[in-house]
Design a protein around this motif. Structure first.
Motif, mmCIF file in Angstrom:
data_model
loop_
_atom_site.group_PDB
_atom_site.id
_atom_site.type_symbol
_atom_site.label_atom_id
_atom_site.label_comp_id
_atom_site.label_asym_id
_atom_site.label_seq_id
_atom_site.Cartn_x
_atom_site.Cartn_y
_atom_site.Cartn_z
ATOM 1 N N PHE A 1 0.862 -1.171 0.000
ATOM 2 C CA PHE A 1 0.000 0.000 0.000
ATOM 3 C C PHE A 1 0.903 1.226 0.000
ATOM 4 O O PHE A 1 1.867 1.288 0.764
ATOM 5 N N LEU A 2 0.612 2.194 -0.847
ATOM 6 C CA LEU A 2 1.399 3.417 -0.858
ATOM 7 C C LEU A 2 0.657 4.470 -0.046
ATOM 8 O O LEU A 2 -0.571 4.489 0.005
ATOM 9 N N GLU B 1 -6.523 -1.135 9.622
ATOM 10 C CA GLU B 1 -6.204 0.282 9.409
ATOM 11 C C GLU B 1 -5.581 0.524 8.028
ATOM 12 O O GLU B 1 -5.711 1.601 7.463
ATOM 13 N N LYS B 2 -4.944 -0.511 7.473
ATOM 14 C CA LYS B 2 -4.277 -0.346 6.180
ATOM 15 C C LYS B 2 -5.260 -0.125 5.031
ATOM 16 O O LYS B 2 -4.909 0.439 4.006
ATOM 17 N N ILE B 3 -6.472 -0.628 5.201
ATOM 18 C CA ILE B 3 -7.388 -0.597 4.051
ATOM 19 C C ILE B 3 -8.402 0.539 4.113
ATOM 20 O O ILE B 3 -9.212 0.697 3.206
ATOM 21 N N GLN B 4 -8.319 1.345 5.163
ATOM 22 C CA GLN B 4 -9.324 2.401 5.346
ATOM 23 C C GLN B 4 -9.466 3.343 4.164
ATOM 24 O O GLN B 4 -10.566 3.781 3.842
ATOM 25 N N ASP B 5 -8.336 3.631 3.503
ATOM 26 C CA ASP B 5 -8.378 4.613 2.407
ATOM 27 C C ASP B 5 -8.742 3.999 1.059
ATOM 28 O O ASP B 5 -8.959 4.716 0.095
ATOM 29 N N VAL B 6 -8.774 2.664 0.995
ATOM 30 C CA VAL B 6 -8.913 2.037 -0.333
ATOM 31 C C VAL B 6 -10.237 1.307 -0.536
ATOM 32 O O VAL B 6 -10.485 0.746 -1.593
ATOM 33 N N VAL B 7 -11.092 1.308 0.475
ATOM 34 C CA VAL B 7 -12.421 0.700 0.294
ATOM 35 C C VAL B 7 -13.488 1.695 0.751
ATOM 36 O O VAL B 7 -13.239 2.532 1.622
#
Lengths: 402, 402
Positions: free
Chosen positions: A187-188, A209-215
């Protein structure tokens, strides 16, 4: 009404899918976006992270107008059968265009497919130490010069082959798969799009927390609120081991895709001493150069579901359009095509249908429930999701890169 | 050497069993006590609390000299087939006498059995609202005046029937089942003997302290140290539900004892909505006046093990003597009978045997391991337990009452 068709798994539904929907509309000027989506199990032979209803709802709230289930017998298949099933359904649904990602969007896939070797020619050249896919790709490269190795290219090519084979009138629009960071598993910072596989990996590791911005929020909510199959292997393995232990090799040999005496190998390894401790170590032990991971996993899925060759062949002859949900526009479109649609349109499943045509989807749903520890039934008495236009999320315009 | 034979389950091994062994020796003056014991699953169709090795060891350390496994195809059966299998094995092992408990030890069971109706006559009079056992008992009472209702009487009667049917030369010695408090599910203060079912109930409830006075230390140790299937239902039910979900009713209909269309009922209830939440509620839902709880549970066991009628019939034609363990005296006795024994004597199981004759026991062992979460294999490469006479526990003289 003009309809554009997408073939999807939404496993899970993420920002890249929103971009795909938006691009499809822009490119084709369609009035409605019609989606064919894998049901409770996906092409790789795994249970979908969320059930088909949850994923259909996410899509309907983010720009899709109609979601139809790709039946299990088409969805859990190698790419050529997966694509053929999907194109058959989209054609029956009257779409004029298809939009899909590709690592080489400038390629004319119809042209490439028309020059391509047949499946049988691919089988002829496959040797003992390679998968069918790599044998076929090598043969294709010899004939056309094109290296067919990227996953979205393979699907794009398969759609084109299916369009030719079925003789349907659908225009194909490949769109460029996004650049670096999209397909790999990192993830960038500031990134709003990530691949489904990188999202699944983050979920598997518990890194929400890593996916919060991408879904979109609907997917985040599904993770925290509902049943899911993250780490499905823990429940998948005891059941699979149980079946491999209690069925005879004769019975296992009748399973769909159990080719070349594979049943002996599976039973011997499952029953070995001390024997594999987990699904991961089992699949590692059975892997060979001859089969891809996905192929092996599909075979194990059909083993677990106890699907025999003859059942599968009969089921594939008898496709249908199972409606999972629609928006107002999608419902209007359905009414428009209702009278001319060439496959049975199913919006409600009763016990009779569950025992007949939809038997595999029904069983797959029951299995999904077991893996997800979900009590809510997947088929009988469920009604299509209806999303009112007023309830639609404000579609975020997805910004590429940063 | 003179041998007395006992038919046992030792589920679990308790003080009453020690009393049984001691009485058997006293009554017959035998040099060795030869035991035929159910393997990893018992007559009621349940997994044994402890595996066959643990239970054999407990017996060998408390007065038994030789333990032979009653194969699954004889053990998990109604009483007449259970008894016939056990008598067949004991006869092959050359025992001259059998000692067993009975609620009416004064009865001459051979005499009673010689006047009894046949199994077929029992079937003829069974009506739709009664079990076979009660139909048969009513018919027997009409003919002989004897009320055959107590569980040990039924077994005693079945041994006598088997002795007559097989034409073997074995003397039968019923011993009186101990009085009040023994058969029911209560424990009396100062009591040193309790029934296996009351002990299982206490274990199920986690009341380990209740059983301290009624089992030898070897059993107490097994509970705390080893794998067991106390509360087996929690692991049994997901596997059973899985099989009832994924197999067709046609496949289920071929299961041993799946009579009178029962497969449709099982599948419908298992797949119903919302469906049974536990094994207990499932078995409650499928119970009928026609079948006893034990009969139903045996059918579910064969369903779980996926044993078809033809496999079962073939297996029953081909019995063997699987030696689980011996003392010095037991080994001496084995050497004595070795040359004349009329059934195959098996002391070690390899993969070939596990795939052939011993297939059912092997599969049952694998299933037991799954239910008990036990990693140690049950059959292949296991050797008989050898208990040196010097290592024998000092046999406590069991004092009756207080």
């Amino acid at each position: 009404m003009k309809a554009v068709g997408l073939v999807t798994e939404y496993n899970p539904f993420h920002n890249g899918h929103i971009y795909h929907i938006q691009e499809a509309k822009k490119l084709t000027g369609a009035d409605v976006v019609v989606v064919v989506m894998s049901g409770n199990f996906v092409q790789r032979g795994e249970p979908a992270l969320f059930d088909k209803w949850t994923r259909a709802k996410a899509a309907l709230e983010n720009g899709v107008d109609l979601v139809v289930e790709l039946p299990t017998f088409f969805a859990v298949q190698p790419s050529h059968l997966f694509a053929e099933g999907a194109v058959k359904l989209l054609s029956a649904l009257g779409v004029s265009d298809m939009v899909f990602g590709s690592e080489h969007a400038h390629v004319d896939f119809l042209e490439l497919a028309s020059q391509a070797p047949s499946i049988e020619q691919g089988r002829d050249v496959q040797d003992k130490n390679q998968t069918f896919a790599s044998a076929y790709a090598a043969e294709l490269e010899t004939k056309t010069g094109f290296k067919l190795t990227d996953p979205n290219d393979i699907l794009a090519f398969s759609y084109a082959k299916a369009v030719i084979k079925l003789g349907v009138d659908i225009r194909l629009h490949p769109i460029q798969r996004l650049a670096a960071g999209y397909h790999d598993q990192t993830f960038l910072v500031g990134q709003t799009i990530a691949s489904a596989s990188s999202i699944r990996l983050a979920l598997h590791k518990g890194k929400l927390e890593k996916i919060q911005d991408v879904v979109p929020s609907v997917t985040l909510q599904a993770i925290t609120d509902g049943s899911h199959t993250i780490n499905f292997e823990e429940k998948f393995w005891p059941l699979l081991k149980y079946r491999l232990t209690t069925d005879t090799v004769g019975q296992l040999g009748q399973i769909y895709q159990m080719a070349e005496g594979l049943e002996h190998r599976l039973a011997a390894i499952a029953l070995g001493e001390p024997g594999p401790k987990s699904y991961q170590s089992f699949i590692k032990a059975i892997k060979s150069k001859r089969y891809t991971f996905a192929r092996m996993q599909r075979t194990l899925f059909y083993t677990l579901l106890n699907v025999k060759v003859d059942q599968m062949q009969a089921a594939m002859q008898d496709p249908y359009l199972r409606v999972l949900g629609f928006t107002d526009a999608g419902q209007k479109y359905l009414n428009e095509i209702k009278k001319t649609v060439s496959l049975p349109l199913i919006s409600k499943v009763d016990q009779n249908l569950a025992k007949a045509n939809l038997r595999l989807d029904y069983k797959a749903g029951k299995l999904w429930q077991m893996l997800a520890n979900q009590s809510e039934q997947q088929d009988v008495t469920r009604k299509p999701i209806s999303v009112k236009s007023t309830k639609l999320s404000v579609n975020r315009e997805i910004i590429l890169g940063d």
